[in-house]
Enzyme design. Structure first.
Site, PDB file in Angstrom:
ATOM      1  N   ASP A 300       0.835  -0.976   0.066  1.00 36.91           N
ATOM      2  CA  ASP A 300      -0.081   0.098  -0.010  1.00 36.91           C
ATOM      3  C   ASP A 300       0.807   1.165   0.071  1.00 36.91           C
ATOM      4  O   ASP A 300       0.363   2.322  -0.036  1.00 36.91           O
ATOM      5  CB  ASP A 300      -0.839   0.171   1.172  1.00 36.91           C
ATOM      6  CG  ASP A 300      -2.301   0.717   0.989  1.00 36.91           C
ATOM      7  OD1 ASP A 300      -2.705   0.450  -0.261  1.00 36.91           O
ATOM      8  OD2 ASP A 300      -2.840   1.282   1.613  1.00 36.91           O
ATOM      9  N   ASP A 680     -11.249  -5.003  11.880  1.00 34.35           N
ATOM     10  CA  ASP A 680     -11.531  -6.393  11.949  1.00 34.35           C
ATOM     11  C   ASP A 680     -12.655  -6.620  12.940  1.00 34.35           C
ATOM     12  O   ASP A 680     -13.534  -7.568  12.435  1.00 34.35           O
ATOM     13  CB  ASP A 680     -10.178  -7.173  12.552  1.00 34.35           C
ATOM     14  CG  ASP A 680      -9.873  -6.277  13.786  1.00 34.35           C
ATOM     15  OD1 ASP A 680     -10.302  -5.093  14.064  1.00 34.35           O
ATOM     16  OD2 ASP A 680      -8.730  -6.568  14.183  1.00 34.35           O
TER      17      ASP A 680
END
Length: 981
Positions: A300, A680
């Site tokens: 990224d 998450d």
């Protein structure tokens, strides 16, 4: 003597094995064994003794004796043979049985002329038993000849599915669980009586302190309920990997499902490329069919250093992967394998192992030199930017403005290993980034990997790892498949979560980095409800669950109360609904998935299917990619046959473009959910709300291991980020306090657990206040508890007893040690008065006024040696509150003892209670104090000497100044200096 020269058995006609010495009455081995088993060792005709003849080297006696050992060998290798091999083995056994059944028996008429009844009866019984055996063998042989191979495979799979589950639940023993539940109920009752006493008995002389303490205690009781009751029914699980292999086979023709691995990294200077390379190598060498493994690395940060290091990793994998599989080494990451301080020759009997290991270690050292050279070169960026080997500029020179990049290093068309075998796919992915677009950090990167992997490989299962978490157990994927591929278990399972385990932590685990209480207690408790929460790494997903689909068997939804009220007021005729309409009515707006259940779509023909896809606006949910949309409808994975393989890379570049997610459901209902730095927790929560369940898998050998920040400041900042994510979820529309009630698919104990995950940072406010109360009481001479009566003493003792018993019984059923439990309690206080407090402050500022604050960390150099990172001191503002509380309580203890020395023996009783609470705070903050003081081997001496010295000086000064005596009392005391006064 050859087999044909043996006299026939008097009972069945087979070749005789023994004969009577007196009358030559002959018996075969089977008949003789039956006689011996029934207690008759003498001849049935004359009572004489049998003589055993030499069976010869080729007799049936020897071939039958070898058969059990062969069966044992086949059973021992069962986990390593394919289904075809098993069938061939079974056919060999059948053919052997067919040979036995085709043997023509001689109908013996050699009966005793004397006609003894006992002999006749025994001969008849022998014949009858022998005929039964022959008939059963013939029947089995005939049955084995009928079905073809395909039917045998289906029959074998059906039998395996019916009688051999791939996993089982091991409930906690009632002897351990029943007392634990009873103590929880007892503690709840005692807690209610304790609060009744506290509220009805205020302390008028210290009303403010008393009110603060009661409010704090009520909040602690509420937090305990949220944390305790989700652990009401914990379970353990056990997997059977050998049965998985027996059912689905192994190797190229196995029926095991493909798996896509996701590895995410951002900054190679903060996340060393060598660590990422070891993670990738452990994935490529995993014990799973190579054609079913694909590894996607998300860069990224678009760093050329990551790209180049991955190219080096792909080249080194050509040597490393065959070495791992040839010698079955563990773990299959070279850095940690070669650093193990164990006997690496244990169980390694291959003659070339030592030579090849030395060569491999030398190759790895050279590989590390090349990687470190790349890192050193990347420390200074050229003014013109990085240039690739062909002379073209690196597209990612501007990490915030660059196109999407994909590079396939290994795979079907890529390089093979040095033994000529195929390697798993290795794909480098860097999504497009442009100014003005929201990229959503890690969650956005994971969603980009979901799409690009769906276009290129489309495995039905996804296993994501952080770049610093490597595969420690090469059979970890098989462990997950024991749940996912079991039809009786995996139908409604959205993911299998593995516990996090860590390397490089000091033995005492000063800052609770292992988090054993959470992973070995809380997660087991959740596994007995609806499943563990998703913790961000070491998790195997079912891809369809990430697409927003509901589970195959959606729970029935109750009718809303509003609808029932209307029906009561205005009764209408009941209208029969179709199955499609009933399914549509079962969906709520806030739980609406991207599309309907796949079962509904599969029932239509091609025309109806295309019309339904158009009606449900797939493109509005998934984006403008027909290839990706078609892949989402394939439950078992695989690239659609209608797609041209030459266009896949172009389509993959399209789905990772920065504008692809605009006006879609990505991050809202699909993939990793946006809106929190702890994506998450939010992602798992959405899946559980849709009716999915998850499973907790704890293999004996840990599946994955990673590295954790072991110094105090880094650990607190890690906890700060987690707590900030929970605060963000609390202020979002996905807060478990009000989200998803209408569906009825999230169980209440599971909801309590999720509420606890987003409420726990707010406990920091009452915790800070409660930790300051003992020092304030010692300095002011007041106390938060009135004079205790007999009843009050009982409630206090009952509360402390129930707290101790709950902890002891929890340790008993979970199997964790008391040291791990105590470290968890200590760091709960340390983190609560520091990181959690700042997370609440930062979260409120961010949500209310949009201000994002950052807390800087300043490092000082560490000394060399083991756990050198543990002794690095990094000053940050997060350390201010616990330091203040610690100093305040230390001063309070000194002041309290000084006041007691002035006031006489009557003040020592109240002092005991005040000092007890102050010492409770100091003991919990002791690891924090060690972190401030420096190296572990010097801390105790410094703390003891300086504490005694400061306490002594301060006590003497306090007694001399005598601050609790007023000026008038001092004058009066001075006037009465004589003894008679």
């Amino acid at each position: 003597m050859e087999p044909g020269t043996h006299p026939p058995c008097a009972a069945c006609g087979d070749d005789a094995h023994a004969a009577c010495r007196a009358c030559s009455y002959a018996l075969c081995k089977a008949c003789l064994d039956e006689d011996v088993a029934e207690g008759r060792a003498a001849c049935a005709r004359c009572g004489g003794e049998y003589a055993v003849s030499d069976p010869g080297p080729f007799s049936s006696d020897r071939s039958l004796a070898a058969q059990p050992s062969e069966g044992l060998v086949a059973e021992g290798l069962r986990g390593r043979v394919t289904m075809a091999n098993q069938l061939s083995d079974r056919q060999d056994v059948v053919s052997h049985a067919r040979t036995l059944s085709s043997m023509s028996g001689v109908g013996s008429e050699l009966n005793d002329e004397s006609g003894k009844p006992i002999w006749k009866n025994r001969v008849d019984s022998w014949k009858e038993k022998k005929n039964e055996k022959k008939a059963s063998v013939k029947k089995a042989a005939a049955k084995a000849q009928v079905p073809p191979v395909e039917e045998q495979i289906m029959e074998e799979k059906d039998l395996t599915d019916a009688y051999e589950p791939l996993s089982r639940i091991i409930p906690i023993s009632k002897n351990k669980l029943t007392p634990y539940r009873a103590v929880i109920i007892m503690r709840l009752v005692v807690l209610g009586l304790f609060f009744h006493y506290r509220i009805t008995n205020p302390v008028d002389s210290a009303f403010g302190l008393w009110l603060t303490s009661v409010i704090c205690e009520i909040w602690f009781g509420f937090s305990w309920i949220l944390d305790q009751f989700p652990k009401w029914c914990p379970v353990n699980r056990e997997t059977y990997v050998d049965r998985l292999i027996a059912r689905y086979g192994d190797g190229e023709d196995s029926g095991l499902a493909p798996v896509d691995f996701f590895v995410s990294t951002v900054d190679p200077l903060k996340e060393p490329p060598l660590i990422t390379a070891n993670t990738v190598l452990s994935i490529l060498a995993v014990d799973y069919p190579v054609e079913k493994i694909s590894c996607y690395v998300s860069d990224d940060g678009a760093a050329m250093l990551t790209f180049e290091s991955l190219a080096e990793t792909a080249e080194f994998a050509r040597r490393w992967v065959p070495f791992c599989k040839k010698f079955s080494i563990e773990p299959r990451t070279p850095e940690f394998y070669f650093s193990q301080k164990i006997d690496y020759l244990k169980d390694k009997i291959h003659p070339s192992f030592v030579k090849e290991r030395r060569a491999m270690k030398r190759d790895y050292e050279e590989f590390k030199v090349r990687i470190n050279a790349l890192v050193a070169k990347a420390q200074k960026t050229p003014e013109e930017g990085w240039v690739m080997q062909d002379g073209t500029p690196w597209p990612g020179n501007n990490s915030r403005d660059h196109p999407g990049m994909i590079q396939v290093f290994l795979g079907e068309t890529g390089a093979r290993d040095y033994d000529g075998n195929e390697l798993p796919r290795l794909v480098y992915v860097s999504r497009e980034k442009r100014p003005g677009y929201q990229h959503h950090k890690k969650a956005g990167a994971m969603n980009a990997l979901v799409r690009v992997s769906a276009v290129l490989t489309n495995a039905p299962y996804i296993l994501n790892l952080d770049c610093d978490h490597y595969v420690n157990n090469s059979k970890a994927v098989r462990e997950a498949m024991c749940f996912m591929m079991d039809p009786s278990v995996g139908r409604d399972v959205c993911y299998v979560q593995f516990p996090q385990r860590f390397d490089g932590i000091d033995r005492s685990d000063r800052y609770a980095n292992r988090n054993v209480v959470f992973f070995d207690v809380n997660m087991k408790g959740l596994d007995g409800i609806q499943g563990p929460v998703y913790v961000g790494t070491g998790c195997c997903f079912y891809r369809q669950a990430l697409y927003g689909y509901g589970p195959p068997s959606l729970p029935a939804l109750p009718k809303s109360s509003a609808c029932s009220f209307c029906c009561c007021c205005c009764p209408k005729k009941k209208v029969e609904k179709t199955e499609k309409e009933m399914h549509r009515d079962s969906r709520r707006e806030d739980l609406e998935s991207a599309i309907f259940n796949l079962r509904e779509i599969d029932n239509y023909d091609e025309y109806e299917r295309s019309m339904l896809i158009s009606q449900m606006s797939f493109e509005k949910s998934f984006g403008q990619s027909s290839v990706f949309i078609e892949s989402t409808l394939m439950e078992n994975g695989g690239v659609p046959e209608s797609v041209d393989p030459s266009t896949l890379i172009k389509e993959a570049i399209h789905v990772i473009s920065c504008g692809y997610e605009e006006k879609t459901e990505w991050g809202k209902e699909l993939g990793w959910i946006y809106g929190s730095v702890t994506e998450d927790i939010l992602t798992g929560f959405k899946m559980h709300c849709r009716g999915w369940r998850s499973i907790y898998c704890m293999p004996i050998r840990p599946a994955f291991k990673g590295s954790a920040p072991i110094n105090l400041s880094d650990r607190l900042h890690q906890v700060l980020r987690w707590a900030l994510g929970s605060v963000e979820i609390f202020f979002s529309r996905h807060c478990p306090l009000w989200y998803g009630y209408g569906g009825g698919r999230l169980r209440w104990l599971q909801r309590l657990s999720y509420i606890n995950t987003i409420v726990y940072p707010f406990t920091s406010v009452p915790l800070v206040a409660y930790c300051c109360l003992p020092a304030i009481c010692l300095l002011t001479g007041k106390f938060i508890i009135p004079i205790l009566s007999n009843a009050a003493t009982i409630w206090f003792l009952g509360l402390f007893t129930s707290i101790i018993l709950t902890s002891v019984l929890e340790l008993r059923w979970s199997g964790i040690g008391i040291e791990d439990w105590w470290r968890n309690e200590q760091f709960w206080v340390i983190g609560g008065v520091s990181a959690h407090l700042f997370a609440v402050f930062q979260g409120i500022l961010k949500m209310v006024i949009g201000l994002d604050t950052n807390f800087t960390v300043t490092s000082k150099a560490a000394e060399d040696g083991d756990f050198a990172e543990l002794y690095v001191f990094k000053w940050t503002t997060v350390l201010i509150p616990p330091t203040t509380i610690l100093v305040l309580n230390l001063v309070g203890v000194v002041a309290g003892f000084s006041d007691a020395l002035n006031s006489g023996y009557e003040s020592w009783g109240p002092l005991f209670g005040k000092v007890f609470f102050a010492m409770w705070v100091i003991m919990h903050l002791y690891p924090f104090l060690k972190g401030l003081m420096g190296r572990q081997n010097r801390t105790p001496t410094i703390v003891i000497l300086w504490s005694v010295l400061l306490a002594s000086v301060f006590s003497l000064l306090w007694v001399k100044i005598d601050p609790f005596i007023t000026g008038a009392e001092t004058v009066a005391t001075g006037a009465c200096s004589s003894i008679d006064c």
